[in-house]
Design an enzyme around this catalytic site. Structure first.
Site, PDB file in Angstrom:
ATOM      1  N   ASP A  34       0.878  -1.186   0.000  1.00 12.70           N
ATOM      2  CA  ASP A  34       0.000   0.000   0.000  1.00 12.70           C
ATOM      3  C   ASP A  34       0.906   1.223   0.000  1.00 12.70           C
ATOM      4  O   ASP A  34       2.124   1.124   0.227  1.00 12.70           O
ATOM      5  CB  ASP A  34      -0.880  -0.033   1.268  1.00 12.70           C
ATOM      6  CG  ASP A  34      -1.787   1.186   1.381  1.00 12.70           C
ATOM      7  OD1 ASP A  34      -2.330   1.638   0.359  1.00 12.70           O
ATOM      8  OD2 ASP A  34      -1.938   1.705   2.505  1.00 12.70           O
ATOM      9  N   SER A  35       0.302   2.391  -0.204  1.00 13.97           N
ATOM     10  CA  SER A  35       1.049   3.647  -0.089  1.00 13.97           C
ATOM     11  C   SER A  35       1.634   3.808   1.309  1.00 13.97           C
ATOM     12  O   SER A  35       2.538   4.611   1.510  1.00 13.97           O
ATOM     13  CB  SER A  35       0.117   4.820  -0.366  1.00 13.97           C
ATOM     14  OG  SER A  35      -0.888   4.868   0.640  1.00 13.97           O
ATOM     15  N   TYR A  66      -0.851   8.586  -1.725  1.00 13.45           N
ATOM     16  CA  TYR A  66      -0.900   8.452  -3.180  1.00 13.45           C
ATOM     17  C   TYR A  66      -2.072   9.273  -3.746  1.00 13.45           C
ATOM     18  O   TYR A  66      -2.099   9.560  -4.939  1.00 13.45           O
ATOM     19  CB  TYR A  66      -1.152   6.985  -3.580  1.00 13.45           C
ATOM     20  CG  TYR A  66       0.037   6.047  -3.543  1.00 13.45           C
ATOM     21  CD1 TYR A  66       1.311   6.456  -3.139  1.00 13.45           C
ATOM     22  CD2 TYR A  66      -0.124   4.712  -3.942  1.00 13.45           C
ATOM     23  CE1 TYR A  66       2.372   5.556  -3.125  1.00 13.45           C
ATOM     24  CE2 TYR A  66       0.939   3.819  -3.935  1.00 13.45           C
ATOM     25  CZ  TYR A  66       2.185   4.232  -3.525  1.00 13.45           C
ATOM     26  OH  TYR A  66       3.227   3.334  -3.523  1.00 13.45           O
ATOM     27  N   GLY A  67      -3.036   9.560  -2.863  1.00 16.74           N
ATOM     28  CA  GLY A  67      -4.327  10.114  -3.317  1.00 16.74           C
ATOM     29  C   GLY A  67      -4.254  11.391  -4.116  1.00 16.74           C
ATOM     30  O   GLY A  67      -5.166  11.705  -4.886  1.00 16.74           O
ATOM     31  N   CYS A  97      -4.585  -1.229  -1.988  1.00 15.04           N
ATOM     32  CA  CYS A  97      -4.726   0.224  -2.109  1.00 15.04           C
ATOM     33  C   CYS A  97      -5.681   0.509  -3.261  1.00 15.04           C
ATOM     34  O   CYS A  97      -5.402   0.126  -4.406  1.00 15.04           O
ATOM     35  CB  CYS A  97      -3.349   0.826  -2.388  1.00 15.04           C
ATOM     36  SG  CYS A  97      -3.371   2.604  -2.653  1.00 15.04           S
ATOM     37  N   ASN A  98      -6.786   1.151  -2.942  1.00 18.30           N
ATOM     38  CA  ASN A  98      -7.770   1.473  -3.979  1.00 18.30           C
ATOM     39  C   ASN A  98      -7.198   2.464  -4.989  1.00 18.30           C
ATOM     40  O   ASN A  98      -7.440   2.369  -6.187  1.00 18.30           O
ATOM     41  CB  ASN A  98      -9.026   2.078  -3.341  1.00 18.30           C
ATOM     42  CG  ASN A  98      -9.746   1.100  -2.447  1.00 18.30           C
ATOM     43  OD1 ASN A  98     -10.659   0.424  -2.871  1.00 18.30           O
ATOM     44  ND2 ASN A  98      -9.339   1.013  -1.186  1.00 18.30           N
ATOM     45  N   THR A  99      -6.411   3.418  -4.479  1.00 19.48           N
ATOM     46  CA  THR A  99      -5.865   4.469  -5.343  1.00 19.48           C
ATOM     47  C   THR A  99      -4.870   3.882  -6.343  1.00 19.48           C
ATOM     48  O   THR A  99      -4.905   4.200  -7.533  1.00 19.48           O
ATOM     49  CB  THR A  99      -5.162   5.532  -4.472  1.00 19.48           C
ATOM     50  OG1 THR A  99      -6.021   5.871  -3.379  1.00 19.48           O
ATOM     51  CG2 THR A  99      -4.849   6.780  -5.272  1.00 19.48           C
ATOM     52  N   CYS A 207     -10.949   3.410   0.967  1.00 19.57           N
ATOM     53  CA  CYS A 207      -9.491   3.534   1.063  1.00 19.57           C
ATOM     54  C   CYS A 207      -9.080   2.602   2.188  1.00 19.57           C
ATOM     55  O   CYS A 207      -9.751   2.554   3.232  1.00 19.57           O
ATOM     56  CB  CYS A 207      -9.124   4.983   1.396  1.00 19.57           C
ATOM     57  SG  CYS A 207      -7.425   5.214   1.962  1.00 19.57           S
ATOM     58  N   THR A 208      -8.018   1.842   1.995  1.00 19.58           N
ATOM     59  CA  THR A 208      -7.683   0.802   2.967  1.00 19.58           C
ATOM     60  C   THR A 208      -7.215   1.359   4.313  1.00 19.58           C
ATOM     61  O   THR A 208      -7.168   0.620   5.301  1.00 19.58           O
ATOM     62  CB  THR A 208      -6.618  -0.147   2.397  1.00 19.58           C
ATOM     63  OG1 THR A 208      -5.484   0.621   1.957  1.00 19.58           O
ATOM     64  CG2 THR A 208      -7.167  -0.942   1.233  1.00 19.58           C
ATOM     65  N   HIS A 209      -6.884   2.629   4.350  1.00 22.74           N
ATOM     66  CA  HIS A 209      -6.551   3.231   5.647  1.00 22.74           C
ATOM     67  C   HIS A 209      -7.812   3.372   6.534  1.00 22.74           C
ATOM     68  O   HIS A 209      -7.700   3.355   7.758  1.00 22.74           O
ATOM     69  CB  HIS A 209      -5.931   4.622   5.468  1.00 22.74           C
ATOM     70  CG  HIS A 209      -4.489   4.615   5.041  1.00 22.74           C
ATOM     71  ND1 HIS A 209      -4.084   4.255   3.783  1.00 22.74           N
ATOM     72  CD2 HIS A 209      -3.353   4.938   5.726  1.00 22.74           C
ATOM     73  CE1 HIS A 209      -2.759   4.358   3.697  1.00 22.74           C
ATOM     74  NE2 HIS A 209      -2.288   4.768   4.864  1.00 22.74           N
TER      75      HIS A 209
HETATM   76  N1  DGL Z   1      -4.730   3.219   1.265  1.00 24.97           N
HETATM   77  C1  DGL Z   1      -4.872   3.779  -0.009  1.00 24.97           C
HETATM   78  C2  DGL Z   1      -6.170   3.506  -0.703  1.00 24.97           C
HETATM   79  O1  DGL Z   1      -6.744   2.477  -0.461  1.00 24.97           O
HETATM   80  C3  DGL Z   1      -4.109   4.993  -0.421  1.00 24.97           C
HETATM   81  C4  DGL Z   1      -4.306   6.210   0.320  1.00 24.97           C
HETATM   82  C5  DGL Z   1      -3.350   7.287  -0.116  1.00 24.97           C
HETATM   83  O2  DGL Z   1      -2.152   7.047  -0.067  1.00 24.97           O
HETATM   84  O3  DGL Z   1      -3.808   8.365  -0.513  1.00 24.97           O
HETATM   85  O4  DGL Z   1      -6.610   4.272  -1.491  1.00 24.97           O
END
Ligand code: DGL
Length: 285
Positions: A34-35, A66-67, A97-99, A207-209
């Site tokens: 992930d990011s 990453y967003g 990571c969705n992004t 978002c996985t966070h």
């Molecule tokens: N955890 C990430 C996601 O699922 C990335 C969040 C990020 O880095 O902006 O999108």
């Protein structure tokens, strides 16, 4: 006596029938990245469903979030991390990571031959679960502006009203391990209130966070609002892909879970251990 070869067919959620390899096992690790630390929310589902699998986790925290990055920048990070993980003998890769999935999964699948599992916001299950017909989606700007998300809405969001909210700054709260802080709660109030005002009864954690903040989000939105994420579905899809390719670990393998981070924070190891729930081995890359 001739050897019997058993051929097992599996019906997946998508209704596909595949050949499996019941007697073949593979001790190589599964890689997840992930990011930053957000993908640990997915890693937990993977470990729980596949407790005998060795796991490698990479947190690209120095490049989080990453967003707000361009697709080209995210693709470059995904390629660099995938090269690192393939050099560690990964047998399959989960883009937790969705992004990154939205920005890079097509390019990754074109470049690499190992099975790659990505993720996308749970619009379909949320649309099915909603009673009001109004769902909210919390995600990064990159995910919400992606062509993949537009396609997801086109496929599954037609019969519901979808209210989206980019959550700038929330990933950083999780990266710092601020899971219960007042400042995190204030940010969540700011981002969730517009969804509640529109009548959303189901909110996608896109978002996985965000699943790592689930208890705080539930406090903010109230117990009646359903929160949905895709961690369990990704783990289950991973299991099907491993079975399909004859890549599952032996059922008596004792799993190792190893973490890498490029964070420069002194607290990075503590945050990873806090999110994983027990002391862990963290290396730097
Ligand atoms: N955890 C990430 C996601 O699922 C990335 C969040 C990020 O880095 O902006 O999108």
């Amino acid at each position: 006596m001739p050897q019997t070869v058993y051929n097992i067919a599996i019906v997946t959620d998508a209704g596909l029938v595949m050949n499996a390899h019941p007697n073949v096992t593979n001790a190589r690790p599964i890689a997840v990245f992930d990011s930053g630390v957000g993908g640990i929310s997915v890693l937990k589902h993977i470990h729980s469903l596949l407790p005998n699998e060795h796991l490698l986790y990479v947190a690209d925290s120095i490049h989080a979030p990453y967003g707000n990055k361009s697709a080209a920048e995210i693709q470059a990070r995904c390629f660099a991390i995938t090269d690192f993980l393939i050099a560690k003998d990964a047998k399959a890769l989960v883009v937790a990571c969705n992004t990154a999935t939205a920005a890079a999964i097509d390019q990754m699948r074109a470049k690499y031959s190992l099975p790659i599992i990505g993720m996308e916001p749970a619009v379909k299950p949320a649309a099915e679960a909603s009673r009001t017909g109004i769902i909210g989606v919390l995600a990064t700007t990159g995910t919400l502006q992606s062509a993949q998300f537009a396609a997801l809405l086109e496929s599954y969001g037609r019969n519901v009203e979808v209210v989206t909210q980019a959550c700038v700054g929330l990933v950083e709260c999780v990266e710092r391990g601020e899971l219960r802080d007042d400042s995190t709660k204030a940010l969540l109030r700011k981002y969730c209130q517009p969804l509640l005002d529109e009548g959303a009864d189901t909110i996608v954690l896109g978002c996985t966070h965000y699943p790592l903040l689930k208890s705080l989000i539930q406090e903010v939105v109230g117990a009646d609002v359903v929160l949905i994420d895709t961690g369990a579905a990704v783990a289950s899809q991973l299991k099907s892909r491993l079975l399909e390719h004859g890549l599952l670990a032996a059922s008596n393998q004792i799993a190792n879970v190893n973490f890498w981070t490029n964070s420069v924070s002194d607290n990075a190891e503590n945050v990873i251990a806090q999110l994983w729930g027990e002391p862990v081995k963290v290396s730097h890359f």
